[in-house]
Design an enzyme around this catalytic site. Structure first.
Site, PDB file in Angstrom:
ATOM      1  N   GLY A 123       0.948  -1.296   0.052  1.00  0.00           N
ATOM      2  CA  GLY A 123       0.063  -0.039  -0.152  1.00  0.00           C
ATOM      3  C   GLY A 123       0.587   1.312  -0.003  1.00  0.00           C
ATOM      4  O   GLY A 123       0.491   2.277   0.643  1.00  0.00           O
ATOM      5  N   ALA A 124       2.097   0.996  -0.652  1.00  0.00           N
ATOM      6  CA  ALA A 124       2.841   2.358  -0.902  1.00  0.00           C
ATOM      7  C   ALA A 124       3.627   2.865   0.504  1.00  0.00           C
ATOM      8  O   ALA A 124       3.753   4.222   0.506  1.00  0.00           O
ATOM      9  CB  ALA A 124       2.329   3.424  -1.733  1.00  0.00           C
ATOM     10  N   SER A 210       4.289  -5.901  -2.796  1.00  0.00           N
ATOM     11  CA  SER A 210       4.507  -4.210  -3.135  1.00  0.00           C
ATOM     12  C   SER A 210       5.366  -3.788  -2.013  1.00  0.00           C
ATOM     13  O   SER A 210       6.500  -4.208  -1.677  1.00  0.00           O
ATOM     14  CB  SER A 210       3.498  -3.634  -3.402  1.00  0.00           C
ATOM     15  OG  SER A 210       3.514  -2.314  -3.907  1.00  0.00           O
ATOM     16  N   ALA A 211       4.749  -2.694  -1.195  1.00  0.00           N
ATOM     17  CA  ALA A 211       5.470  -2.069  -0.229  1.00  0.00           C
ATOM     18  C   ALA A 211       5.709  -3.196   1.009  1.00  0.00           C
ATOM     19  O   ALA A 211       6.523  -3.106   1.574  1.00  0.00           O
ATOM     20  CB  ALA A 211       4.769  -0.890   0.499  1.00  0.00           C
ATOM     21  N   ASP A 338       3.458  -5.165 -13.713  1.00  0.00           N
ATOM     22  CA  ASP A 338       3.707  -4.575 -12.632  1.00  0.00           C
ATOM     23  C   ASP A 338       3.487  -3.088 -12.612  1.00  0.00           C
ATOM     24  O   ASP A 338       3.044  -2.370 -12.010  1.00  0.00           O
ATOM     25  CB  ASP A 338       4.899  -4.804 -11.753  1.00  0.00           C
ATOM     26  CG  ASP A 338       4.517  -5.852 -10.508  1.00  0.00           C
ATOM     27  OD1 ASP A 338       3.551  -5.616 -10.054  1.00  0.00           O
ATOM     28  OD2 ASP A 338       5.455  -6.580 -10.385  1.00  0.00           O
ATOM     29  N   HIS A 452      -0.373  -5.074 -11.352  1.00  0.00           N
ATOM     30  CA  HIS A 452       0.171  -5.050  -9.889  1.00  0.00           C
ATOM     31  C   HIS A 452      -0.846  -5.477  -9.230  1.00  0.00           C
ATOM     32  O   HIS A 452      -1.999  -5.196  -9.164  1.00  0.00           O
ATOM     33  CB  HIS A 452       0.600  -3.591  -9.755  1.00  0.00           C
ATOM     34  CG  HIS A 452       1.377  -3.193  -8.550  1.00  0.00           C
ATOM     35  ND1 HIS A 452       2.795  -4.049  -8.290  1.00  0.00           N
ATOM     36  CD2 HIS A 452       1.149  -2.465  -7.288  1.00  0.00           C
ATOM     37  CE1 HIS A 452       3.085  -3.634  -6.989  1.00  0.00           C
ATOM     38  NE2 HIS A 452       2.151  -2.945  -6.406  1.00  0.00           N
TER      39      HIS A 452
END
Length: 556
Positions: A123-124, A210-211, A338, A452
């Site tokens: 979630g960045a 991701s994050a 992605d 992604h």
């Protein structure tokens, strides 16, 4: 007679049903979860909302939980950590958020000594939760299917994100990385307590997307993780990803200070003011200004909150810390598209009928390579258009845009991380993959493959949990991924374990770079070598050897 048989059958079913944990003693007190039936003689014990640390102080490391009396009913998810909503219009969640969830598979006998897999959400570094996005039923990260099919314990954890998780002054005053410390505290809690739930504390695998995948990478590289877990899986993100590290944290801190009325020329006074500010206001001050970017740069520049080199948890540049990861088995890969979502923000017409132009492709490259200036634009452009020919079809041009962002943000950093892991490894295994299942998102052009985050539904077994919205091919793929992932957690080798896999997956070594292409048709020909090596070589050798342009430090 019939009635007697029915009663006897009922009694037999009851006595032969799966075992269940009941009340479990943890270091903080007793907890009781809920048992979910998964099939004949198979259940999963689910514990939701167990605290692994106390309510954290603002920009402080997590502290041990004081414990509780009586039995904690662990039957509902707790609040996510305070964060902006997806649309960035308001906040949700709470400061009281350091909780985890445990999924334990049971057969007729109580499980013991099971491998443990701890999941870190993506979630960045800005949003997300251990129980995120409920799609047609349970949360996307619900661990029941994966636990039951792979015979492993799944743990999902919360950690602080956004301003409260990652604000940093770049020095000891506000060192940052609070979200990473939360993750570390959760993994440590699991190591100390999981035996009581039937887990093997000496066989913990951390995995994330991701994050969360970059977080897994940071946990591997931190000196604090020595002996804490055994294996790690990064899905679409590593510590070397360009969005995974803040290089100028003070500029962001000053921006947040301005937004909450704490701007001072004296940094100590500014930080004192920030520490006295309202958490909700601080969280909103970290939101993404989407309108600022449209047509003016690249979406990557919006992803401001991330870990920092703090001289402590992350003592040096990530690329210099791989000696710390030498003992962990490592499996990492990316989705073939992605970067498509990000490319669609940077060059919106790749998903529309109208043409994508040479100028737009060059403009994207300019945004990504601004630290190297014009020479980089020309060399990157010629590398990425060498297969175009004199009159490329629009689908080819548009896919190239997606490939550029995928390579730059995800694929190349992951390949570098795999190489550094293999180079430094002391007997640990390394594995590489490319996930390229066609997208299930409606409305995208025909050339779009795996977007992604599309891997997650398969890893967590959604095609089994909600069969009506999937086809048999999706269940095949989900079965393969759960088998490879949980075998890896058990043995350090995705091909070896209790679960049958379609083909052996060879290890990535210092001189040998095989990777497995993952989709619903995995055969011997799914193993290839040297993933996108021309592009990896371009970014690692040609591009990185270009001189960096000196820029004035920007305040804003």
């Amino acid at each position: 007679m019939m009635l007697v048989l029915v009663v006897l059958f009922g009694v037999w079913l009851n006595s032969a049903s799966a075992a269940k944990l009941g009340v479990v003693q943890t270091e903080g007190g007793q907890v009781e979860g809920k048992s979910h039936r998964m099939g004949l003689f198979r259940t999963v014990d689910v514990f939701k909302g167990i605290p692994f640390a106390d309510v954290p102080g603002k920009w402080e490391k997590p502290k041990p939980h004081p414990g509780w009396s009586g039995i904690l009913k662990a039957i509902k998810y707790r609040d996510r950590c305070l964060q902006v909503t997806l649309l960035q219009t308001k906040t949700q969640g709470s400061e009281d958020c350091l909780y985890l969830n445990i999924f334990v598979p049971q057969g007729r006998k109580l499980s013991s000594n099971l491998p443990v897999m701890v999941y870190l959400f993506g979630g960045a570094f800005l949003l997300g939760a251990s129980n995120d996005v409920a799609i047609l039923g349970d949360s996307l990260y619900d661990g029941k299917e994966m636990a039951e099919r792979g015979n492993v314990i799944i743990v999902t954890v919360n950690y602080r994100v956004g301003t409260l998780g990652f604000l940093s002054s770049g020095d000891a005053r506000l060192p940052g990385n609070y979200g990473l410390w939360d993750q570390h505290a959760a993994i440590s809690w699991v190591r100390r307590n999981i035996e009581a739930f039937g887990g093997n504390p000496d066989n913990i695998t951390i995995f994330g997307q991701s994050a969360g995948a970059a977080s897994v990478s940071f946990q591997m590289l931190s000196p604090y993780s020595k002996g804490l877990f055994r294996r790690a899986i990064s899905q679409c993100g590593v510590a070397l990803s360009p969005w995974a590290l803040q290089n100028n944290p003070m500029a962001l801190t000053k921006k947040v200070a301005r937004r909450v009325g704490c701007w001072r020329t004296n940094i100590d006074l500014m930080i004192t003011c920030l520490k006295m500010s309202d958490p909700v206001g601080l969280t909103m001050a970290g939101k993404i200004d989407v309108l600022l970017i449209l047509g003016k740069g690249v979406v990557m520049d919006l992803l401001e909150f991330s870990p920092v080199v703090d001289g402590d948890f992350i003592p040096d540049e990530p690329s210099k810390l791989f000696h710390n990861a030498a003992q962990f088995d490592y499996l990492a890969g990316v989705n073939s598209m992605d970067g498509h979502f990000f490319a669609g923000v940077d060059v919106p017409n790749i998903n529309q009928k109208n043409a994508t132009t040479v100028a737009q492709v060059r403009g994207l490259l300019a945004g990504l390579t601004k630290e190297k200036g014009n020479a980089a634009i020309d060399s990157a452009y010629s590398t990425y258009t060498s297969h175009w020919g004199s009159a490329p079809e629009q689908a080819v041009v548009k896919k190239t845009v997606a490939d550029i962002e995928t390579d730059f943000l995800f694929l190349v950093p992951t390949q570098i991380a795999l190489q550094l892991h293999a180079n430094n490894s002391s007997g640990a295994h390394t594995y590489s993959y490319l996930f390229n299942m066609k997208t299930r998102i409606p409305g995208f052009p025909h050339w779009v493959e795996a977007e992604h985050a599309e891997d997650l539904q398969y890893v967590f077994g959604k095609p089994f949990a909600t069969p009506l919205v999937y086809f048999p091919r999706h269940r095949d793929l989900s079965g393969y991924m759960i088998a490879y992932w949980t075998n890896f957690a058990k043995t350090g080798d995705p091909s070896k374990g209790d679960s049958r896999v379609p083909v052996p997956w060879p290890a990535f070594t210092k001189y040998h770079h095989p990777y497995l292409t993952i989709n619903h048709k995995i055969t011997k020909s799914s193993v290839s070598y040297d993933l996108r090596s021309d592009y990896v070589t371009y970014w690692t050798k040609t591009y990185s050897s270009l001189p960096t342009i000196k820029r004035e430090e920007e305040e804003e």
